[in-house]
Design an enzyme around this catalytic site. Structure first.
Site, PDB file in Angstrom:
ATOM      1  N   ARG A  39     -12.413  20.342  93.155  1.00 51.75           N
ATOM      2  CA  ARG A  39     -11.579  19.451  93.204  1.00 51.75           C
ATOM      3  C   ARG A  39     -11.248  18.997  94.825  1.00 51.75           C
ATOM      4  O   ARG A  39     -10.509  19.856  95.242  1.00 51.75           O
ATOM      5  CB  ARG A  39     -10.329  19.242  92.419  1.00 51.75           C
ATOM      6  CG  ARG A  39     -10.537  19.756  90.997  1.00 51.75           C
ATOM      7  CD  ARG A  39      -9.250  19.842  90.378  1.00 51.75           C
ATOM      8  NE  ARG A  39      -8.673  18.807  89.534  1.00 51.75           N
ATOM      9  CZ  ARG A  39      -7.639  18.965  89.112  1.00 51.75           C
ATOM     10  NH1 ARG A  39      -6.669  20.078  89.240  1.00 51.75           N
ATOM     11  NH2 ARG A  39      -6.840  17.942  88.395  1.00 51.75           N
TER      12      ARG A  39
ATOM     13  N   CYS B 176       8.662  25.869 101.558  1.00 46.83           N
ATOM     14  CA  CYS B 176       7.130  25.661 101.958  1.00 46.83           C
ATOM     15  C   CYS B 176       6.843  24.799 103.095  1.00 46.83           C
ATOM     16  O   CYS B 176       7.266  23.897 102.917  1.00 46.83           O
ATOM     17  CB  CYS B 176       6.203  25.348 100.724  1.00 46.83           C
ATOM     18  SG  CYS B 176       6.596  26.220  99.312  1.00 46.83           S
TER      19      CYS B 176
ATOM     20  N   CYS C  79      -2.084  14.036  85.991  1.00 47.92           N
ATOM     21  CA  CYS C  79      -1.565  15.311  86.460  1.00 47.92           C
ATOM     22  C   CYS C  79       0.059  15.023  86.653  1.00 47.92           C
ATOM     23  O   CYS C  79       0.190  14.063  87.467  1.00 47.92           O
ATOM     24  CB  CYS C  79      -2.130  15.747  87.629  1.00 47.92           C
ATOM     25  SG  CYS C  79      -3.673  16.016  87.690  1.00 47.92           S
TER      26      CYS C  79
ATOM     27  N   CYS D 245      13.888  20.181  96.302  1.00 47.84           N
ATOM     28  CA  CYS D 245      13.694  21.306  96.002  1.00 47.84           C
ATOM     29  C   CYS D 245      14.072  22.510  96.699  1.00 47.84           C
ATOM     30  O   CYS D 245      14.401  22.290  98.138  1.00 47.84           O
ATOM     31  CB  CYS D 245      11.883  21.202  96.233  1.00 47.84           C
ATOM     32  SG  CYS D 245      11.162  22.850  96.139  1.00 47.84           S
TER      33      CYS D 245
ATOM     34  N   CYS E 235      -2.738  17.824  82.917  1.00 52.15           N
ATOM     35  CA  CYS E 235      -2.415  18.797  83.549  1.00 52.15           C
ATOM     36  C   CYS E 235      -0.759  18.641  84.079  1.00 52.15           C
ATOM     37  O   CYS E 235      -0.238  17.821  84.547  1.00 52.15           O
ATOM     38  CB  CYS E 235      -3.314  18.830  85.066  1.00 52.15           C
ATOM     39  SG  CYS E 235      -2.738  20.074  86.119  1.00 52.15           S
TER      40      CYS E 235
ATOM     41  N   CYS F  63      -5.651  26.087  86.735  1.00 55.99           N
ATOM     42  CA  CYS F  63      -5.992  25.581  87.876  1.00 55.99           C
ATOM     43  C   CYS F  63      -4.892  26.077  89.043  1.00 55.99           C
ATOM     44  O   CYS F  63      -3.884  26.158  88.863  1.00 55.99           O
ATOM     45  CB  CYS F  63      -5.548  24.017  87.510  1.00 55.99           C
ATOM     46  SG  CYS F  63      -5.787  23.087  89.035  1.00 55.99           S
TER      47      CYS F  63
END
Length: 330
Positions: free
Chosen positions: A275, A73, A113, A69, A145, A205
């Site tokens: 969640r 972050c 997901c 990636c 999802c 979401c």
């Protein structure tokens, strides 16, 4: 001097009327003395029960693409700045994604997901996910999802047409704290992707990560932002400070504070699916079950690069509470 609001039932009644808490009321939840904890959770449960009874939704993540990636972050073991020793691989083959869905069904999961690292999907990756989703939806009664990063409008429409029910893109933290966590994209980029998913007809979401050095005021701001975004599902993650990431030295959370955050999210977003997500086992520890008095949804199995507890343990926890797993029926 901490601001303490002792009439927690009044906050529950306010939430049931659909009214947001004030900043002072939100802080009163987060800064309450621990002796108030059970009363707070009881009031949060009244709101949760009104909308969801004792049903618990189960979710399962498949780490469809790991590492590789370009984003920075600070919390993520898959980012370009991470030195964490994780598995790195391109997007999984369609058959592997479908087999993961079959395992999810065996675990009584309602929402599967598909999560991929990266800033956003390439055309090839999007095609691969779409093919898998179409076959999963034709074969299994699962909600899907997708979490593939930043989307274009066309990509969002294609995912919806393929059968994706929900799209996840977390705000992660408050607007003002965001630049200290991520610099390779903006808070607004994340907001816009959620709006594109919503415009395409997918259920939005979006959630947060608690424990990244934010203030209590910023946690309340996150709750407000998620309310304004009208996210249908709100994953509340608690930081797992993975060695090798910029936030590896971040001080851990105590489980009582985590419960207060969950109660705040329920009061601020009374009818939404709250969640309990990443970091549940590490941060809530022996108090995990109490989290379901505010939240109505948990992830089972493993997370992206960290292990979760056995699904059978989660099933037992839900049963011990006298709660019931909500089986997906499309």
């Amino acid at each position: 001097m901490k601001t303490i609001h002792t009439d927690w039932n009044e906050l529950a009644e306010k939430a049931l009327r659909g009214q947001p808490l004030t900043m002072e009321e939100g802080l009163s939840v987060l800064e309450a003395e621990d002796k108030e904890l059970l009363a707070i959770m009881n009031s949060a449960y009244k709101v949760r029960h009104h909308h969801y009874g004792n049903k618990v939704k189960l979710n399962l993540i498949i780490n469809a693409k790991s590492g590789l990636c370009p984003e920075d972050c600070g919390y993520c073991s898959q980012s370009i700045v991470s030195k964490a020793p994780i598995s790195k691989y391109p997007l999984l083959e369609k058959e592997t994604l479908i087999e993961g869905a079959r395992k999810a069904l065996e675990m009584k999961v309602g929402t599967y997901c598909i999560v991929a690292s990266g800033k956003g999907p390439t055309s090839k990756e999007l095609d691969q996910v779409i093919e898998a989703v179409r076959e999963i939806k034709a074969e299994m009664p699962l909600k899907i999802c997708a979490c593939l990063g930043i989307l274009t409008e066309d990509q969002a429409v294609r995912l919806k047409e393929a059968g994706v029910d929900r799209y996840n893109h977390n705000l992660n933290t408050s607007r003002r704290h965001f630049p200290s966590i991520t610099t390779t994209h903006t808070y607004e980029d994340r907001q816009e992707t959620v709006q594109k998913a919503k415009a395409a007809g997918m259920s939005p979401c979006s959630g947060c990560i608690i424990g990244m050095g934010e203030t209590n005021e910023e946690i309340v701001e996150m709750a407000y932002a998620l309310r304004e975004l009208e996210a249908d599902s709100i994953p509340v993650n608690f930081l797992n400070p993975i060695p090798g990431t910029p936030l590896e030295g971040q001080k851990g959370l105590n489980p009582r504070q985590c419960l207060k955050v969950l109660a705040l999210m329920r009061f601020m977003n009374p009818s939404k699916e709250i969640r309990i997500a990443g970091g549940r086992e590490l941060n809530l520890r022996s108090l995990q079950a109490l989290g379901l008095y505010a939240a109505n949804s948990i992830f089972v199995g493993d997370y992206l690069t960290t292990a979760g507890q056995e699904a059978s343990e989660d099933h037992r926890m839900i049963e011990d509470l006298g709660f019931e797993i909500e089986i997906c029926a499309l």
